[in-house]
Write a protein that holds these residues in place. Structure first.
Motif, PDB file in Angstrom:
ATOM      1  N   ALA A   1       0.814  -1.223   0.000  1.00  0.00           N
ATOM      2  CA  ALA A   1       0.000   0.000   0.000  1.00  0.00           C
ATOM      3  C   ALA A   1       0.845   1.269   0.000  1.00  0.00           C
ATOM      4  O   ALA A   1       0.573   2.209  -0.766  1.00  0.00           O
ATOM      5  CB  ALA A   1      -0.935  -0.016   1.205  1.00  0.00           C
ATOM      6  N   GLU A   2       1.874   1.305   0.845  1.00  0.00           N
ATOM      7  CA  GLU A   2       2.665   2.538   0.937  1.00  0.00           C
ATOM      8  C   GLU A   2       3.418   2.822  -0.369  1.00  0.00           C
ATOM      9  O   GLU A   2       3.616   3.976  -0.752  1.00  0.00           O
ATOM     10  CB  GLU A   2       3.640   2.491   2.112  1.00  0.00           C
ATOM     11  N   THR A   3       3.837   1.763  -1.062  1.00  0.00           N
ATOM     12  CA  THR A   3       4.527   1.943  -2.342  1.00  0.00           C
ATOM     13  C   THR A   3       3.548   2.363  -3.426  1.00  0.00           C
ATOM     14  O   THR A   3       3.877   3.166  -4.306  1.00  0.00           O
ATOM     15  CB  THR A   3       5.258   0.660  -2.747  1.00  0.00           C
ATOM     16  N   LEU A   4       2.330   1.825  -3.391  1.00  0.00           N
ATOM     17  CA  LEU A   4       1.302   2.249  -4.339  1.00  0.00           C
ATOM     18  C   LEU A   4       1.022   3.742  -4.205  1.00  0.00           C
ATOM     19  O   LEU A   4       0.792   4.427  -5.202  1.00  0.00           O
ATOM     20  CB  LEU A   4       0.018   1.448  -4.124  1.00  0.00           C
ATOM     21  N   LEU A   5       1.068   4.237  -2.975  1.00  0.00           N
ATOM     22  CA  LEU A   5       0.881   5.671  -2.766  1.00  0.00           C
ATOM     23  C   LEU A   5       2.013   6.474  -3.413  1.00  0.00           C
ATOM     24  O   LEU A   5       1.786   7.515  -4.028  1.00  0.00           O
ATOM     25  CB  LEU A   5       0.809   5.976  -1.268  1.00  0.00           C
ATOM     26  N   LEU A   6       3.241   5.971  -3.277  1.00  0.00           N
ATOM     27  CA  LEU A   6       4.387   6.635  -3.909  1.00  0.00           C
ATOM     28  C   LEU A   6       4.235   6.676  -5.426  1.00  0.00           C
ATOM     29  O   LEU A   6       4.467   7.693  -6.076  1.00  0.00           O
ATOM     30  CB  LEU A   6       5.687   5.907  -3.539  1.00  0.00           C
ATOM     31  N   ILE A   7       3.840   5.530  -5.996  1.00  0.00           N
ATOM     32  CA  ILE A   7       3.665   5.440  -7.449  1.00  0.00           C
ATOM     33  C   ILE A   7       2.555   6.377  -7.909  1.00  0.00           C
ATOM     34  O   ILE A   7       2.677   7.082  -8.917  1.00  0.00           O
ATOM     35  CB  ILE A   7       3.349   3.989  -7.864  1.00  0.00           C
ATOM     36  N   SER A   8       1.439   6.380  -7.143  1.00  0.00           N
ATOM     37  CA  SER A   8       0.293   7.227  -7.485  1.00  0.00           C
ATOM     38  C   SER A   8       0.688   8.699  -7.506  1.00  0.00           C
ATOM     39  O   SER A   8       0.317   9.449  -8.422  1.00  0.00           O
ATOM     40  CB  SER A   8      -0.833   6.986  -6.479  1.00  0.00           C
ATOM     41  N   ARG A   9       1.460   9.113  -6.507  1.00  0.00           N
ATOM     42  CA  ARG A   9       1.871  10.521  -6.424  1.00  0.00           C
ATOM     43  C   ARG A   9       2.919  10.861  -7.483  1.00  0.00           C
ATOM     44  O   ARG A   9       2.954  11.981  -8.004  1.00  0.00           O
ATOM     45  CB  ARG A   9       2.408  10.814  -5.024  1.00  0.00           C
ATOM     46  N   TYR A  10       3.761   9.915  -7.806  1.00  0.00           N
ATOM     47  CA  TYR A  10       4.814  10.152  -8.796  1.00  0.00           C
ATOM     48  C   TYR A  10       4.207  10.374 -10.180  1.00  0.00           C
ATOM     49  O   TYR A  10       4.614  11.284 -10.910  1.00  0.00           O
ATOM     50  CB  TYR A  10       5.773   8.968  -8.817  1.00  0.00           C
ATOM     51  N   TYR A  11       3.232   9.537 -10.554  1.00  0.00           N
ATOM     52  CA  TYR A  11       2.622   9.634 -11.875  1.00  0.00           C
ATOM     53  C   TYR A  11       1.323  10.438 -11.881  1.00  0.00           C
ATOM     54  O   TYR A  11       0.723  10.641 -12.944  1.00  0.00           O
ATOM     55  CB  TYR A  11       2.347   8.241 -12.435  1.00  0.00           C
ATOM     56  N   HIS A  12       0.851  10.856 -10.687  1.00  0.00           N
ATOM     57  CA  HIS A  12      -0.394  11.621 -10.572  1.00  0.00           C
ATOM     58  C   HIS A  12      -1.576  10.839 -11.133  1.00  0.00           C
ATOM     59  O   HIS A  12      -2.416  11.376 -11.863  1.00  0.00           O
ATOM     60  CB  HIS A  12      -0.280  12.978 -11.290  1.00  0.00           C
ATOM     61  N   ILE A  13      -1.626   9.570 -10.788  1.00  0.00           N
ATOM     62  CA  ILE A  13      -2.716   8.695 -11.228  1.00  0.00           C
ATOM     63  C   ILE A  13      -3.235   7.940 -10.013  1.00  0.00           C
ATOM     64  O   ILE A  13      -2.455   7.469  -9.185  1.00  0.00           O
ATOM     65  CB  ILE A  13      -2.241   7.698 -12.314  1.00  0.00           C
TER      66      ILE A  13
END
Length: 256
Positions: A45-57
């Protein structure tokens, strides 16, 4: 099916970045990032948040939609340029409440991010509910009395997990259960603990990575079970129209 590995590769290539550059941007070890892109591991979950914020998706799109097959530029974007789910508005630009009929319940997991699926749903406007994106869901079972199989729960879309609060009830759209309506008992960095109001059933955990959408309860509409067990779309819409007329009459009465 999860599309996270394919989406990571596609998003990186679209920006002409190397795996090392993406990993550095997310502050992740490159070896760990490669495992996500190659499909060997699913990001927590915490990595998914990083990915989401990085790509703004949004996380739900990263997990469940093949981004190679849609036009990201045509989806709704928020202030920080983050992409969310499609919604519908009326001619005045106001949000409409889409009604998910019982027959469409099973197809919601595959259609919730499909603009055409959403546009074809019955819609109603209930301005008295206030601002926010609303949607009406059918619920089933006896775990949340007094609601029954003929009840529709109107939920307000929750974008940030930090907004959910203990003891409030939510409609959760999950990969494992589909549409479920439960009360929030507690939450942590990995999961939420939900509980039915019917004490016959036990509380249970839902992993954050399993959650596609969260809708906070704002209202419910019910029918006499002896008359109709599974309302059809037209009758469901009439339920909401009738409620709207009743509230209008009450407002008119008290304004005199």
């Amino acid at each position: 099916m999860l599309y996270i590995s394919d989406n990571l590769k596609w998003l990186r290539n679209k920006r002409n970045l190397s795996q090392q550059e993406v990993a550095d941007g997310m502050k992740l070890p490159v070896d760990r990032y490669k495992k996500y892109e190659y499909g060997k591991n699913v990001p927590p979950a915490e990595t998914l948040l990083l990915i989401s914020r990085y790509y703004h998706i949004s996380i739900d799109l990263l997990l469940t939609i093949d981004l190679r097959k849609i036009s990201i530029d045509n989806l709704l974007q928020l202030e920080d340029n983050r992409i969310v789910l499609p919604i519908t508005v009326d001619q005045n630009g106001d949000n409409l409440i889409e009604i998910i009929p019982h027959k469409a319940r099973a197809g919601y997991l595959t259609g919730y991010a499909d603009a055409e699926f959403i546009e074809n749903l019955q819609q109603i406007s209930l301005p008295f509910l206030g601002p926010g994106k609303m949607r009406a869901f059918p619920i089933g079972g006896d775990s949340m009395p007094p609601h029954t199989d003929s009840t529709f729960i109107v939920g307000k879309y929750i974008e940030n997990l930090g907004e959910i609060k203990k003891d409030k009830t939510y409609i959760l759209i999950t990969l494992s259960e589909g549409i479920t309506y439960k009360r929030l008992h507690s939450k942590n960095a990995e999961a939420v603990l939900v509980e039915p109001d019917n004490i016959v059933y036990s509380p249970y955990e839902i992993k954050l990575s399993d959650i596609l959408e969260i809708w906070e309860y704002v209202a419910h509409i019910g029918r006499d079970d002896s008359k109709q067990q599974s309302p059809e779309p037209e009758s469901v819409k009439e339920m909401f129209l009738e409620l709207k007329r009743d509230i209008y009459d009450l407002k008119t009465q008290y304004s005199k």
